[in-house]
Design an enzyme around this catalytic site. Structure first.
Site, mmCIF file in Angstrom:
data_model
loop_
_atom_site.group_PDB
_atom_site.id
_atom_site.type_symbol
_atom_site.label_atom_id
_atom_site.label_comp_id
_atom_site.label_asym_id
_atom_site.label_seq_id
_atom_site.Cartn_x
_atom_site.Cartn_y
_atom_site.Cartn_z
ATOM 1 N N ASP A 204 5.264 -4.738 10.273
ATOM 2 C CA ASP A 204 4.262 -4.292 9.310
ATOM 3 C C ASP A 204 3.286 -3.369 10.027
ATOM 4 O OD1 ASP A 204 2.605 -5.826 10.904
ATOM 5 O OD2 ASP A 204 1.905 -7.143 9.305
ATOM 6 N N ASP A 206 -0.952 -3.061 10.666
ATOM 7 C CA ASP A 206 -2.203 -3.806 10.517
ATOM 8 C C ASP A 206 -3.410 -2.903 10.721
ATOM 9 O OD1 ASP A 206 -0.911 -6.651 10.631
ATOM 10 O OD2 ASP A 206 -0.142 -5.645 12.418
ATOM 11 N N ASP A 290 -1.087 -4.807 6.261
ATOM 12 C CA ASP A 290 -2.194 -5.773 6.212
ATOM 13 C C ASP A 290 -3.502 -5.028 6.386
ATOM 14 O OD1 ASP A 290 -0.605 -8.032 5.912
ATOM 15 O OD2 ASP A 290 -0.498 -8.434 8.065
HETATM 16 N N1 CTP Z 1 -3.078 -12.476 12.313
HETATM 17 C C1 CTP Z 1 -4.090 -13.287 11.880
HETATM 18 N N2 CTP Z 1 -3.986 -13.931 10.683
HETATM 19 C C2 CTP Z 1 -2.891 -13.779 9.913
HETATM 20 C C3 CTP Z 1 -1.852 -12.944 10.334
HETATM 21 C C4 CTP Z 1 -1.973 -12.298 11.564
HETATM 22 O O1 CTP Z 1 -5.083 -13.420 12.569
HETATM 23 N N3 CTP Z 1 -2.801 -14.423 8.773
HETATM 24 C C5 CTP Z 1 -3.200 -11.783 13.587
HETATM 25 C C6 CTP Z 1 -2.191 -12.310 14.600
HETATM 26 O O2 CTP Z 1 -2.723 -13.350 15.363
HETATM 27 C C7 CTP Z 1 -1.914 -11.098 15.425
HETATM 28 C C8 CTP Z 1 -2.228 -9.913 14.518
HETATM 29 O O3 CTP Z 1 -2.906 -10.436 13.395
HETATM 30 O O4 CTP Z 1 -2.816 -11.062 16.497
HETATM 31 C C9 CTP Z 1 -1.009 -9.154 14.107
HETATM 32 O O5 CTP Z 1 -0.090 -10.013 13.467
HETATM 33 P P1 CTP Z 1 1.341 -9.559 13.020
HETATM 34 O O6 CTP Z 1 1.262 -8.340 12.185
HETATM 35 O O7 CTP Z 1 2.004 -10.734 12.411
HETATM 36 O O8 CTP Z 1 2.095 -9.306 14.401
HETATM 37 P P2 CTP Z 1 2.224 -8.022 15.327
HETATM 38 O O9 CTP Z 1 1.824 -8.439 16.688
HETATM 39 O O10 CTP Z 1 1.525 -6.851 14.735
HETATM 40 O O11 CTP Z 1 3.788 -7.794 15.352
HETATM 41 P P3 CTP Z 1 4.683 -6.925 14.341
HETATM 42 O O12 CTP Z 1 4.924 -5.638 15.060
HETATM 43 O O13 CTP Z 1 5.931 -7.704 14.145
HETATM 44 O O14 CTP Z 1 3.919 -6.744 13.078
HETATM 45 MN MN MN Z 2 1.839 -6.336 12.725
HETATM 46 MN MN MN Z 3 0.359 -8.300 10.105
#
Ligand code: CTP
Ligand code: MN
Ligand code: MN
Ligand code: MN
Length: 366
Positions: A204, A206, A290
């Site tokens: 995703d 963020d 997100d």
């Molecule tokens: N996070 C959070 N609360 C959530 C979801 C995520 O605080 N409900 C934080 C996670 O702890 C992380 C960050 O948001 O530090 C990013 O989460 P995520 O998008 O799930 O992972 P990524 O490290 O960005 O990996 P990816 O590339 O797969 O998205």
């Molecule tokens: Mn992410």
């Molecule tokens: Mn995320």
């Protein structure tokens, strides 16, 4: 055989937040195996086991060279009996028999497919499997009631399981910046998550949104979402309001690791560039995004908390609690000894309060 004198021994700190973990992994054969077992444990709601495998995998990611002999691992932290058995199997046989049998198992395959649907977690997937649903075809014909997120997740299944590229993340970043500029001038957008850590792809994108004047950010999310919706950029969105102020358990001690910011879990409709147009001639793709809004006073904590990796964050909180008697969240840092909040305007200051050497985002890939 390798003699004792020839093997390189490693010295590694036990908390992932004390280590520099880049994307340059010299032991992917071992970390892939351990990560798969961690994932399997998480999919089966065995959280303790999941964390143990995650810690072991993270430790192996931090090693500066490839491990070739078990004797090199002597004295290293984070490696339990089970993880060591898996590592030994991979070193001796090229693969871990436990990993191979897990990958082949009907249950693991079904859990992967079903939780690959946005909005479906391990508990829902488990319930469906117990009702004989193992794949999307069976789910579609099952008559199960899906919520709005799950319906959207099923509809865009292939797109959402296709990794998001940095170029796509940047394109979405421009759209988000345009949205916040349109609804509140001076607002700032920061890319967080895996892309801030230098990853080339992600599941995703963020973003963290703030405004330099405290309080101006209140109510910003619904306006941003309305703008994005009016421009046709959203396929799905669920906005949750800020619940930080009304929480009873105190800001730094949330009931779970979930923070309380105003947030939006969304699916963007991203128009593809000419180069990315596929054989299907679909001119757009669905991308998970997100969005989180933070007041400027909490921004440094929010950036730190949303940059990840998930294990790095977990380890920071464990370090804070166990080693410093402090409580760290994505909102604040509370010193339980001095009984006061520690203010910070940068990530560097937060590491300093925690007595940790500063680790830049690109070295938080634990
Ligand atoms: N996070 C959070 N609360 C959530 C979801 C995520 O605080 N409900 C934080 C996670 O702890 C992380 C960050 O948001 O530090 C990013 O989460 P995520 O998008 O799930 O992972 P990524 O490290 O960005 O990996 P990816 O590339 O797969 O998205
Ligand atoms: Mn992410
Ligand atoms: Mn995320
Ligand atoms: Mn290296």
């Amino acid at each position: 055989q390798i003699s004792e004198a020839e093997v390189a021994l490693f010295s590694v700190s036990s908390y992932a937040c004390q280590r520099r973990t880049t994307l340059d992994n010299h032991n992917s054969n071992l970390t892939d195996a351990l990560s798969l077992l961690a994932e399997n444990a998480e999919l089966n709601n065995e959280d303790g086991r999941g964390v143990a495998f995650r810690r072991a995998a993270a430790l192996m990611k931090a090693l500066p060279t490839q491990v070739i002999s078990m004797s090199q691992l002597r004295g290293l932290p984070c490696l339990g009996e089970h993880s060591l058995r898996v590592i030994k199997d991979v070193l001796e046989n090229g693969v871990s028999s436990e990993v191979e049998s897990t990958k082949q198992s009907k249950r693991y395959k079904a859990l992967k497919i079903l939780t690959g649907i946005f909005g479906v977690g391990a508990k829902t997937a488990d319930r469906w499997i117990r009702e004989g649903i193992y794949n999307l075809e069976q789910l579609r014909h099952s008559g199960q009631t899906l919520n709005r997120a799950q319906k959207s997740g099923l509809e865009h299944y292939d797109d959402l399981n296709e990794p998001v590229t940095k170029a796509e993340a940047d394109a979405i970043g421009e759209i988000v910046q345009k949205a916040v500029d349109s609804v509140l001038t001076g607002s700032q957008v920061a890319l967080t998550g895996g892309f801030r850590r230098g990853k080339l792809t992600g599941h995703d994108v963020d973003f963290l949104i703030t405004h330099p004047e405290e309080g101006k950010e209140v109510g910003l999310m619904p306006k941003v979402v309305a703008w994005l919706e009016s421009q046709g950029f959203l396929l799905y969105q669920k906005t949750t309001r800020n619940s930080y102020l009304e929480s009873k358990d105190g800001p730094a001690r949330p009931a779970s690791n979930m923070d309380r910011f105003e947030r939006c879990f969304s699916i963007f409709k991203l128009t593809k560039g000419k180069e990315q147009e596929t054989a299907s001639h679909k001119i757009w793709r669905a991308v998970r995004v997100d969005l989180v809004v933070s007041p400027i006073s909490q921004f440094a904590f929010a950036v730190l908390g949303w940059t990840g990796s998930k294990l790095f964050e977990r380890e920071l909180r464990r370090w804070a609690g166990h080693e410093k008697n402090m409580s760290l969240s994505s909102h604040a840092l509370f010193d339980n000894t001095q009984n006061k909040y520690l203010r910070a305007t940068s990530e560097e200051e937060i590491f300093a309060y925690l007595g940790l050497e500063y680790i830049p985002p690109s070295e938080r890939n634990a």
